[in-house]
Design a protein around this motif. Structure first.
Motif, PDB file in Angstrom:
ATOM      1  N   GLN A  91      29.464 -13.593 -16.960  1.00 56.04           N
ATOM      2  CA  GLN A  91      30.632 -14.389 -17.371  1.00 56.04           C
ATOM      3  C   GLN A  91      30.298 -15.222 -18.605  1.00 56.04           C
ATOM      4  O   GLN A  91      31.105 -15.329 -19.533  1.00 56.04           O
ATOM      5  N   GLY A  92      29.090 -15.798 -18.631  1.00 58.12           N
ATOM      6  CA  GLY A  92      28.681 -16.589 -19.780  1.00 58.12           C
ATOM      7  C   GLY A  92      28.595 -15.750 -21.041  1.00 58.12           C
ATOM      8  O   GLY A  92      28.984 -16.190 -22.133  1.00 58.12           O
ATOM      9  N   ASP A 110      21.925 -24.410 -12.563  1.00 55.69           N
ATOM     10  CA  ASP A 110      22.731 -23.201 -12.647  1.00 55.69           C
ATOM     11  C   ASP A 110      23.486 -22.940 -11.354  1.00 55.69           C
ATOM     12  O   ASP A 110      24.439 -22.153 -11.334  1.00 55.69           O
ATOM     13  N   MET A 111      23.042 -23.563 -10.260  1.00 54.36           N
ATOM     14  CA  MET A 111      23.722 -23.408  -8.972  1.00 54.36           C
ATOM     15  C   MET A 111      23.361 -24.584  -8.080  1.00 54.36           C
ATOM     16  O   MET A 111      22.275 -25.163  -8.201  1.00 54.36           O
ATOM     17  N   GLN A 133      27.362 -15.186 -13.027  1.00 58.52           N
ATOM     18  CA  GLN A 133      27.478 -16.294 -13.970  1.00 58.52           C
ATOM     19  C   GLN A 133      26.938 -15.900 -15.346  1.00 58.52           C
ATOM     20  O   GLN A 133      27.510 -16.258 -16.377  1.00 58.52           O
ATOM     21  N   HIS A 144      25.348 -14.058  -7.353  1.00 59.19           N
ATOM     22  CA  HIS A 144      26.197 -15.047  -8.031  1.00 59.19           C
ATOM     23  C   HIS A 144      25.587 -15.507  -9.353  1.00 59.19           C
ATOM     24  O   HIS A 144      26.308 -15.783 -10.312  1.00 59.19           O
ATOM     25  N   MET A 145      24.255 -15.561  -9.413  1.00 54.79           N
ATOM     26  CA  MET A 145      23.604 -15.908 -10.676  1.00 54.79           C
ATOM     27  C   MET A 145      23.895 -14.844 -11.732  1.00 54.79           C
ATOM     28  O   MET A 145      24.212 -15.155 -12.887  1.00 54.79           O
ATOM     29  N   HIS A 162      31.832 -26.639 -13.668  1.00 52.15           N
ATOM     30  CA  HIS A 162      31.512 -25.230 -13.915  1.00 52.15           C
ATOM     31  C   HIS A 162      30.354 -24.713 -13.067  1.00 52.15           C
ATOM     32  O   HIS A 162      30.117 -23.505 -13.001  1.00 52.15           O
ATOM     33  N   ILE A 163      29.613 -25.608 -12.404  1.00 52.16           N
ATOM     34  CA  ILE A 163      28.419 -25.194 -11.649  1.00 52.16           C
ATOM     35  C   ILE A 163      28.841 -24.534 -10.342  1.00 52.16           C
ATOM     36  O   ILE A 163      29.569 -25.139  -9.547  1.00 52.16           O
ATOM     37  N   PRO A 164      28.414 -23.292 -10.068  1.00 51.76           N
ATOM     38  CA  PRO A 164      28.777 -22.651  -8.805  1.00 51.76           C
ATOM     39  C   PRO A 164      28.120 -23.344  -7.619  1.00 51.76           C
ATOM     40  O   PRO A 164      26.952 -23.742  -7.685  1.00 51.76           O
TER      41      PRO A 164
END
Length: 372
Positions: free
Chosen positions: A131-132, A53-54, A128, A124-125, A81-83
């Motif tokens: 956003q998802g 996820d990151m 995400q 940031h998680m 797409h991975i931050p």
């Protein structure tokens, strides 16, 4: 034993074992699942396989720097797409800006402050996740639009007397290409195919009105030129200047053994007639641009065993060609000949594969085949 939900999976890429140990302790205590890699290439491989996820990525590593690794991550569709969050002891603003330009979302600096690391990662998680959720909701709505659009299309099994098959590949969840088929008494059938300017959602909404418009103007014994003229007048009155469509209308009379074709700026119809493949070229202006337009008709004879293929320009553009180019016409007619004795449902699929291969379509594609 039931699975325990975790807030996210993080890949730490750092050549210093101590940094990895500290981050595993800090983020593991916050509930995150941590994997590690000691170099950029190893991190790339794990990111592709594990899809974390990151990624926490050290800037200064021997061999491949974090900047180089980040660039590769963002260039790969599987990991773009991975931050990415950089780990750095660099204080210069220019280095931070360089990393952000490569697509990183943030920095954490060494020596680590546990509360700051957790707060930045969590922020940031959460972004995400939100956003998802938005993307999932939009995908659901687009799926509903696609289902509604597909429900408007006449299926071959619902009109067996029309003897047609179709292969439809919208580039988005909903496309700007449209077709319809109408059968009349006495072996007469009208086939309509259109390509609305653009292939975004706006184009897909216009297609919903084309079915009613086509059926309003198509009638037994009416020429395809008259059908397009009538549709054009209405479209000019109700659409904006930026919206237009190319279209073709093919009318068959199986009892008389004749066909009529009219075109509004649409690609030529490919035909396999009397054992030969050829393109039926006829000019005409697109619909929705000019109100006073007269469309001409191309007429000819046909016999049992002949075939027609109507298609949209995505069939050519997806392989980098123009529908008017000699290279595309040659490939199209060769495919017509190769699939001449193949059952029509398989033939339309084969022809799209022959012409586009396994390429991901960049424009909507419709190939509609008709057996006489």
């Amino acid at each position: 034993m039931p699975e325990v939900d975790i807030p996210g999976r993080i890949l730490v890429v750092d050549d210093e074992p101590l940094n990895i140990m500290v981050l595993k302790g800090v983020l593991g205590s916050a509930g995150y699942a941590i994997e590690s890699a000691s170099s950029g290439p190893e991190g790339l491989e794990k990111a592709r396989i594990q899809r974390p996820d990151m990624v926490l990525l050290d800037v200064m590593m021997p061999g491949e720097t974090g900047f180089e690794t980040c660039k590769k991550l963002k260039a790969d569709p599987d990991t773009a797409h991975i931050p990415v969050m950089f780990i750095t002891c660099l204080g210069e603003m220019s280095n931070k800006l360089a990393g952000l330009d490569l697509g990183a979302v943030d920095y954490i600096t060494k020596p680590f402050v546990a509360a700051e690391v957790v707060a930045r990662v969590r922020s940031h998680m959460n972004f995400q996740l939100r956003q998802g959720a938005i993307i999932d909701a939009q995908a659901s709505r687009l799926g509903q639009v696609r289902a509604a659009q597909m429900s408007l299309l006449t299926r071959p099994e619902s009109l067996p007397e029309a003897k047609f098959a179709v292969h439809f590949l919208p580039v988005l969840e909903a496309g700007g290409d449209f077709y319809d088929v109408l059968s009349f008494a006495g072996g007469q059938t009208a086939y309509f195919l259109a390509d609305v300017s653009g292939h975004d959602l706006g184009a897909s909404f216009i297609t919903s009105s084309l079915k009613a418009l086509f059926r309003q103007h198509a009638a037994q014994g009416k020429s395809p030129a008259d059908i397009l003229s009538g549709m054009n007048r209405i479209l000019c009155a109700v659409t904006t200047e930026e919206v237009y469509l190319t279209a073709a209308c093919l009318c068959l009379d199986r009892l008389q053994g004749t066909y009529q074709l009219a075109s509004g700026g649409h690609p030529p119809v490919a035909a396999h007639l009397n054992g030969q493949a050829r393109c039926l070229d006829i000019s005409g202006l697109p619909l929705g641009m000019f109100e006073s337009v007269e469309y001409s008709v191309l007429e000819g004879s046909m016999a049992e065993g002949d075939r027609f293929y109507m298609y949209t320009d995505g069939l050519a553009e997806n392989i980098g060609l123009y529908v008017t180019s000699e290279a595309f016409r040659t490939s199209l007619l060769d495919s017509c000949l190769h699939n001449a004795i193949i059952p029509l449902p398989a033939a339309v699929v084969n022809m799209v594969r022959d012409l586009s291969g396994d390429l991901r379509p960049s424009d909507d594609v419709v190939l509609l085949g008709v057996d006489v």
